[in-house]
Design a protein around this motif. Structure first.
Motif, mmCIF file in Angstrom:
data_model
loop_
_atom_site.group_PDB
_atom_site.id
_atom_site.type_symbol
_atom_site.label_atom_id
_atom_site.label_comp_id
_atom_site.label_asym_id
_atom_site.label_seq_id
_atom_site.Cartn_x
_atom_site.Cartn_y
_atom_site.Cartn_z
ATOM 1 N N LEU A 9 3.709 14.891 -19.267
ATOM 2 C CA LEU A 9 2.881 13.651 -19.289
ATOM 3 C C LEU A 9 1.247 13.839 -19.503
ATOM 4 N N ASN A 10 0.862 14.886 -18.982
ATOM 5 C CA ASN A 10 -0.765 14.864 -19.005
ATOM 6 C C ASN A 10 -0.946 15.033 -20.005
ATOM 7 N N GLU A 11 -0.291 15.936 -20.292
ATOM 8 C CA GLU A 11 -0.516 16.131 -22.415
ATOM 9 C C GLU A 11 -0.199 15.267 -23.165
ATOM 10 N N LEU A 12 0.117 13.843 -22.748
ATOM 11 C CA LEU A 12 0.050 12.352 -23.328
ATOM 12 C C LEU A 12 -1.318 11.780 -23.113
ATOM 13 N N ASN A 13 -2.228 11.736 -22.612
ATOM 14 C CA ASN A 13 -2.765 11.662 -22.210
ATOM 15 C C ASN A 13 -3.150 9.686 -22.300
ATOM 16 N N VAL A 14 -1.697 9.636 -21.053
ATOM 17 C CA VAL A 14 -1.440 7.613 -21.240
ATOM 18 C C VAL A 14 -1.880 7.786 -19.903
ATOM 19 N N GLU A 15 -2.360 5.949 -19.659
ATOM 20 C CA GLU A 15 -2.244 6.083 -18.267
ATOM 21 C C GLU A 15 -1.494 5.827 -17.371
ATOM 22 N N SER A 16 -0.845 5.692 -17.015
ATOM 23 C CA SER A 16 0.408 5.717 -16.107
ATOM 24 C C SER A 16 0.933 6.168 -14.393
ATOM 25 N N TRP A 17 1.160 5.413 -14.365
ATOM 26 C CA TRP A 17 2.131 6.604 -12.712
ATOM 27 C C TRP A 17 3.025 6.005 -12.143
ATOM 28 N N GLY A 18 4.178 6.595 -11.520
ATOM 29 C CA GLY A 18 5.842 6.190 -10.730
ATOM 30 C C GLY A 18 5.938 7.843 -10.746
ATOM 31 N N GLU A 21 -5.147 1.905 -13.236
ATOM 32 C CA GLU A 21 -3.402 2.988 -12.527
ATOM 33 C C GLU A 21 -2.874 0.716 -12.531
ATOM 34 N N PRO A 22 -1.850 0.538 -13.050
ATOM 35 C CA PRO A 22 -1.397 -0.632 -13.785
ATOM 36 C C PRO A 22 -0.773 -1.219 -12.327
ATOM 37 N N PHE A 23 -0.837 -1.868 -12.091
ATOM 38 C CA PHE A 23 -0.462 -2.824 -10.599
ATOM 39 C C PHE A 23 -1.136 -1.879 -9.969
ATOM 40 N N SER A 24 -1.973 -1.973 -9.506
ATOM 41 C CA SER A 24 -2.802 -0.987 -8.880
ATOM 42 C C SER A 24 -3.838 -1.796 -7.310
ATOM 43 N N GLY A 25 -4.026 -3.116 -7.679
ATOM 44 C CA GLY A 25 -4.694 -3.963 -6.828
ATOM 45 C C GLY A 25 -4.104 -4.534 -5.949
ATOM 46 N N LEU A 26 -5.117 -4.660 -4.848
ATOM 47 C CA LEU A 26 -4.574 -4.440 -3.268
ATOM 48 C C LEU A 26 -3.924 -5.770 -3.088
ATOM 49 N N HIS A 27 -3.911 -7.786 -4.152
ATOM 50 C CA HIS A 27 -4.181 -8.388 -3.907
ATOM 51 C C HIS A 27 -3.301 -9.356 -5.178
ATOM 52 N N GLY A 28 -2.834 -10.156 -5.434
ATOM 53 C CA GLY A 28 -2.712 -10.687 -6.304
ATOM 54 C C GLY A 28 -1.381 -10.052 -7.317
ATOM 55 N N LEU A 77 0.701 -1.165 0.517
ATOM 56 C CA LEU A 77 -0.041 -0.176 -0.005
ATOM 57 C C LEU A 77 0.635 1.598 -0.175
ATOM 58 N N GLN A 78 1.641 1.085 1.096
ATOM 59 C CA GLN A 78 2.602 2.252 0.858
ATOM 60 C C GLN A 78 3.567 2.440 -0.973
ATOM 61 N N ARG A 79 3.373 1.861 -1.296
ATOM 62 C CA ARG A 79 3.938 1.393 -2.696
ATOM 63 C C ARG A 79 3.145 2.126 -3.169
ATOM 64 N N CYS A 80 1.768 1.846 -3.648
ATOM 65 C CA CYS A 80 1.190 2.687 -4.620
ATOM 66 C C CYS A 80 0.857 3.772 -3.957
ATOM 67 N N VAL A 81 0.738 4.706 -2.710
ATOM 68 C CA VAL A 81 0.561 5.649 -2.405
ATOM 69 C C VAL A 81 1.939 6.475 -2.875
ATOM 70 N N ALA A 82 2.988 6.319 -3.314
ATOM 71 C CA ALA A 82 4.248 6.294 -3.735
ATOM 72 C C ALA A 82 4.005 6.659 -4.930
ATOM 73 N N ARG A 83 3.218 5.097 -5.802
ATOM 74 C CA ARG A 83 3.231 5.691 -7.908
ATOM 75 C C ARG A 83 2.032 6.439 -7.999
ATOM 76 N N ILE A 84 1.227 7.036 -6.853
ATOM 77 C CA ILE A 84 0.135 8.101 -7.369
ATOM 78 C C ILE A 84 0.973 9.468 -7.049
ATOM 79 N N MET A 85 1.289 9.537 -5.657
ATOM 80 C CA MET A 85 2.189 10.709 -5.347
ATOM 81 C C MET A 85 3.361 11.699 -6.772
ATOM 82 N N ASN A 86 3.903 10.228 -6.886
ATOM 83 C CA ASN A 86 5.248 10.585 -7.775
ATOM 84 C C ASN A 86 4.728 10.941 -9.000
ATOM 85 N N ARG A 87 3.572 10.211 -9.856
ATOM 86 C CA ARG A 87 2.923 10.858 -11.023
ATOM 87 C C ARG A 87 2.566 11.814 -10.573
#
Length: 319
Positions: free
Chosen positions: A180-189, A208-215, A79-89
């Motif tokens: 990056l926002n101008e590219l309109n690409v679904e990415s994060w990190g 968001e790629p690899f955003s599930g809490l499991h699997g 979860l820390q990593r997922c939150v970090a991906r959002i904030m970094n993006r």
């Protein structure tokens, strides 16, 4: 978004006010972090994009067990990593404010705290917070970008020069984010990654790629932990968007915008899809390969992934 972290009575809120005034932003106070991931993600991504956030994950890790009846928040590594991906993006910048205990005790004597009744309890909380930061128990270890110089307010006030430097650093991150926002690409990190991971396709309702809490998402985070690869070094995108449309050209533009990092395709579908572009990529087994066939034995996979990134060497076969 600018995130200001710090123990009680170190000048954290004062810095929030100075930054908000300098940048024309609002100050946000995030609630407890043991809520649903959907709420957490949406709050960060939408409500706080253009604001100053007074405390975040580090504070919750330090103070949560005390003010949540002794129950620790389950803020896992994944979860820390997922939150970090959002904030970094989002180009978020975290600032750590601290002061020695002697200074904090003087301030506490002038302005008592209703939440904590004794000085000894305040001292314990202060040391707990400092330990949490110094040992990187929170997002600093997993990738949220911290302002290079922590702000030491021992026996002094925060200066306008420091505020201006923080504002300038934040503005540089926003330029990359806007591109990056101008590219309109679904990415994060990370906006300055060493590695661009390309997954296959979305799994569920979230883009968001690899955003599930499991699997596979949770497995990948564990692999990155074992490989000692921080979130600040990686960016994520899927070969196909949430509608199932090929993102080849967008990924190529993203690669250029991120400074041409190493591209590692996770899985056969991602590799064959990206091979159609002129971008040089490396292939590597999808995290689900570890889950399905190796019973979560991550050591060998993590070692090979680490070696691949460090050496930029030959492709490993897609399994």
């Amino acid at each position: 978004m600018i995130i200001v972290e710090g123990a009680d009575h170190v000048g954290k809120t004062h810095l929030c006010r100075m930054l908000a005034k300098r940048l024309g932003m609002e100050i946000h106070h995030l609630g407890r972090l043991d809520r649903f991931w959907d709420y957490h993600r949406d709050y960060i991504a939408h409500a706080c994009q253009e604001g100053v956030l007074d405390r975040f994950a580090l504070s919750e890790l330090a103070y949560g067990p005390v003010f949540r009846s002794g129950v620790n928040v389950k803020f896992s590594s994944h979860l820390q990593r997922c939150v970090a991906r959002i904030m970094n993006r989002l180009g978020a910048l975290s600032v750590y404010v601290h002061a020695d205990w002697k200074t904090v005790a003087k301030r506490l004597a002038k302005q008592p705290d209703d939440m904590v009744s004794t000085e000894s309890e305040h001292s314990r909380l202060h040391m707990q917070f400092v330990a949490a930061m110094s040992s990187n128990l929170a997002l600093g270890e997993r990738g949220v970008r911290y302002y290079p110089q922590s702000i030491d307010t021992s026996n002094r006030d925060i200066t306008d020069v420091e505020v201006e430097r923080i504002a300038t650093t934040w503005a540089l991150e926003q330029k990359i984010k806007d591109a990056l926002n101008e590219l309109n690409v679904e990415s994060w990190g990370s906006l300055r990654p060493s590695v661009l991971f390309v997954g296959e396709r979305c799994n569920g309702d979230h883009w968001e790629p690899f955003s599930g809490l499991h699997g596979s998402s949770e497995t990948l985070s564990a692999l990155l932990d074992v490989s000692e690869i921080p979130e600040r070094a990686v960016h994520f995108v899927n070969a196909y968007d949430i509608k199932g449309v090929n993102q080849n050209e967008k990924i190529k533009a993203l690669w250029h915008a991120l400074g041409k990092p190493l591209i590692i395709c996770l899985g056969h579908l991602a590799k064959t899809t990206l091979d159609a572009s002129s971008v040089c990529t490396l292939g590597f087994p999808h995290p689900q390969w570890v889950r399905r066939f190796h019973f979560y034995d991550t050591k060998e996979y993590a070692q090979k992934l680490h070696a691949l990134i460090i050496k930029h060497g030959e492709e490993y076969p897609i399994c």
